[in-house]
Design a protein around this motif. Structure first.
Motif, PDB file in Angstrom:
ATOM      1  N   PHE A  60       0.821  -1.215   0.000  1.00  0.00           N
ATOM      2  CA  PHE A  60       0.000   0.000   0.000  1.00  0.00           C
ATOM      3  C   PHE A  60       0.856   1.266   0.000  1.00  0.00           C
ATOM      4  CE2 PHE A  60      -2.621  -3.338   1.789  1.00  0.00           C
ATOM      5  CZ  PHE A  60      -3.716  -3.261   0.965  1.00  0.00           C
ATOM      6  N   TYR A  61       1.945   1.228  -0.757  1.00  0.00           N
ATOM      7  CA  TYR A  61       2.840   2.379  -0.817  1.00  0.00           C
ATOM      8  C   TYR A  61       2.241   3.515  -1.645  1.00  0.00           C
ATOM      9  CZ  TYR A  61       6.002  -1.077   1.070  1.00  0.00           C
ATOM     10  OH  TYR A  61       6.563  -2.041   1.850  1.00  0.00           O
ATOM     11  N   ILE A  62       1.423   3.173  -2.622  1.00  0.00           N
ATOM     12  CA  ILE A  62       0.754   4.221  -3.409  1.00  0.00           C
ATOM     13  C   ILE A  62      -0.244   4.975  -2.528  1.00  0.00           C
ATOM     14  CG2 ILE A  62      -0.916   4.572  -5.266  1.00  0.00           C
ATOM     15  CD1 ILE A  62       1.810   4.274  -6.365  1.00  0.00           C
ATOM     16  N   VAL A  63      -0.944   4.248  -1.669  1.00  0.00           N
ATOM     17  CA  VAL A  63      -1.880   4.887  -0.741  1.00  0.00           C
ATOM     18  C   VAL A  63      -1.109   5.814   0.203  1.00  0.00           C
ATOM     19  CG1 VAL A  63      -3.522   4.457   1.128  1.00  0.00           C
ATOM     20  CG2 VAL A  63      -3.530   2.985  -0.879  1.00  0.00           C
ATOM     21  N   SER A  64       0.035   5.352   0.687  1.00  0.00           N
ATOM     22  CA  SER A  64       0.849   6.171   1.588  1.00  0.00           C
ATOM     23  C   SER A  64       1.384   7.404   0.871  1.00  0.00           C
ATOM     24  CB  SER A  64       2.016   5.350   2.133  1.00  0.00           C
ATOM     25  OG  SER A  64       1.531   4.255   2.868  1.00  0.00           O
ATOM     26  N   TYR A  65       1.784   7.243  -0.377  1.00  0.00           N
ATOM     27  CA  TYR A  65       2.287   8.373  -1.149  1.00  0.00           C
ATOM     28  C   TYR A  65       1.174   9.405  -1.371  1.00  0.00           C
ATOM     29  CZ  TYR A  65       4.187  11.037  -5.026  1.00  0.00           C
ATOM     30  OH  TYR A  65       4.612  12.059  -5.829  1.00  0.00           O
ATOM     31  N   GLY A  66      -0.005   8.933  -1.737  1.00  0.00           N
ATOM     32  CA  GLY A  66      -1.148   9.839  -1.902  1.00  0.00           C
ATOM     33  C   GLY A  66      -1.493  10.545  -0.597  1.00  0.00           C
ATOM     34  N   LEU A  67      -1.425   9.808   0.507  1.00  0.00           N
ATOM     35  CA  LEU A  67      -1.676  10.401   1.823  1.00  0.00           C
ATOM     36  C   LEU A  67      -0.633  11.472   2.132  1.00  0.00           C
ATOM     37  CD1 LEU A  67      -3.194  10.370   4.564  1.00  0.00           C
ATOM     38  CD2 LEU A  67      -1.598   8.587   5.284  1.00  0.00           C
ATOM     39  N   GLY A  68       0.629  11.201   1.809  1.00  0.00           N
ATOM     40  CA  GLY A  68       1.695  12.173   2.046  1.00  0.00           C
ATOM     41  C   GLY A  68       1.509  13.444   1.232  1.00  0.00           C
ATOM     42  N   ALA A 122      -8.163  11.736   6.694  1.00  0.00           N
ATOM     43  CA  ALA A 122      -7.300  11.143   5.670  1.00  0.00           C
ATOM     44  C   ALA A 122      -6.616   9.883   6.186  1.00  0.00           C
ATOM     45  CB  ALA A 122      -6.256  12.163   5.225  1.00  0.00           C
ATOM     46  N   PHE A 123      -6.125   9.908   7.416  1.00  0.00           N
ATOM     47  CA  PHE A 123      -5.494   8.709   7.971  1.00  0.00           C
ATOM     48  C   PHE A 123      -6.497   7.576   8.148  1.00  0.00           C
ATOM     49  CE2 PHE A 123      -1.753  11.234   9.211  1.00  0.00           C
ATOM     50  CZ  PHE A 123      -0.767  10.354   8.810  1.00  0.00           C
ATOM     51  N   CYS A 124      -7.706   7.898   8.558  1.00  0.00           N
ATOM     52  CA  CYS A 124      -8.734   6.858   8.713  1.00  0.00           C
ATOM     53  C   CYS A 124      -9.117   6.250   7.370  1.00  0.00           C
ATOM     54  CB  CYS A 124      -9.966   7.436   9.415  1.00  0.00           C
ATOM     55  SG  CYS A 124      -9.666   7.879  11.136  1.00  0.00           S
ATOM     56  N   ILE A 125      -9.282   7.075   6.355  1.00  0.00           N
ATOM     57  CA  ILE A 125      -9.631   6.566   5.024  1.00  0.00           C
ATOM     58  C   ILE A 125      -8.485   5.731   4.456  1.00  0.00           C
ATOM     59  CG2 ILE A 125     -10.078   7.270   2.634  1.00  0.00           C
ATOM     60  CD1 ILE A 125     -11.713   9.606   3.817  1.00  0.00           C
ATOM     61  N   ALA A 126      -7.243   6.210   4.623  1.00  0.00           N
ATOM     62  CA  ALA A 126      -6.094   5.451   4.137  1.00  0.00           C
ATOM     63  C   ALA A 126      -5.986   4.112   4.866  1.00  0.00           C
ATOM     64  CB  ALA A 126      -4.812   6.259   4.315  1.00  0.00           C
ATOM     65  N   PHE A 127      -6.275   4.099   6.166  1.00  0.00           N
ATOM     66  CA  PHE A 127      -6.262   2.850   6.921  1.00  0.00           C
ATOM     67  C   PHE A 127      -7.306   1.870   6.383  1.00  0.00           C
ATOM     68  CE2 PHE A 127      -7.769   0.288  10.533  1.00  0.00           C
ATOM     69  CZ  PHE A 127      -6.587  -0.382  10.833  1.00  0.00           C
TER      70      PHE A 127
END
Length: 193
Positions: A60-68, A122-127
């Motif tokens: 889920f690195y793409i999700v983390s990148y989008g979150l960043g 954003a953190f909740c949605i990414a989780f």
């Protein structure tokens, strides 16, 4: 089927539940407003849980990148003045540039509460996205990390240069309090105490 009506009669209890939930959620949001330290501690816990989830899943690195990228965008809004002197031109309300100018408090483009709420959401949605394999796109994560760091450094450099150019500081360390003028003989009385 006797309780179902084709014109949406079935959705009335759902709408009532949604309205009650929304009202209750807004009540707790309002109650959390005067407690910024507790709110940010809760967001930190959500961020740590998300980071641990990504670490243990190893994906889920793409999700983390989008979150960043999203958090960086929010940070820029938080650090920027509501009325940007570059965009607005110098007609109208502007930040003071000289010591003799009238004091105008720094008003953020994105207030602290909305900043906190958006980051937490954003953190909740990414989780939640980490539970769906469709979002686990295989990428070489060090490249994404390097790109994000370069983007962060360049963006913050530009923001700091903007702060220096227009002479504003987006942080205040407490509320200003008026202490009044102390009489000249007051120094002796305060040194004895």
């Amino acid at each position: 089927m006797e309780g179902f009506t084709g014109d949406g009669g079935q959705s009335v209890p759902l709408a009532r539940w949604r309205s009650n939930f929304s009202r209750r959620f807004q009540y707790y949001l309002d109650k959390s407003t005067p407690h910024p330290l507790r709110r940010w501690l809760g967001t930190s816990v959500a961020a740590i849980i998300y980071i641990l989830r990504v670490y243990y899943v190893q994906g889920f690195y793409i999700v983390s990148y989008g979150l960043g990228i999203y958090v960086l965008n929010l940070l820029i809004g938080f650090l920027s003045p509501q009325v940007d002197p570059e965009i607005e031109g110098m007609d109208g309300v502007s930040l003071p540039t000289k010591g003799s100018d009238e004091f105008r408090p720094f008003v953020r483009r994105l207030p602290e509460f909305k900043f906190w709420y958006s980051i937490t959401k954003a953190f909740c949605i990414a989780f939640l996205m980490t539970f769906f394999s469709v979002f686990d796109v295989p990428v070489f994560w060090p490249i994404l990390l390097c790109y994000w760091v370069v983007l962060f450094v360049l963006t913050m450099k530009r923001q700091i240069m903007h702060m220096i150019k227009y002479k504003y500081v987006p942080f205040s360390l407490g509320k200003r309090r008026y202490s009044g003028k102390k009489p000249a003989g007051d120094k002796a009385s305060t040194s004895r105490e």
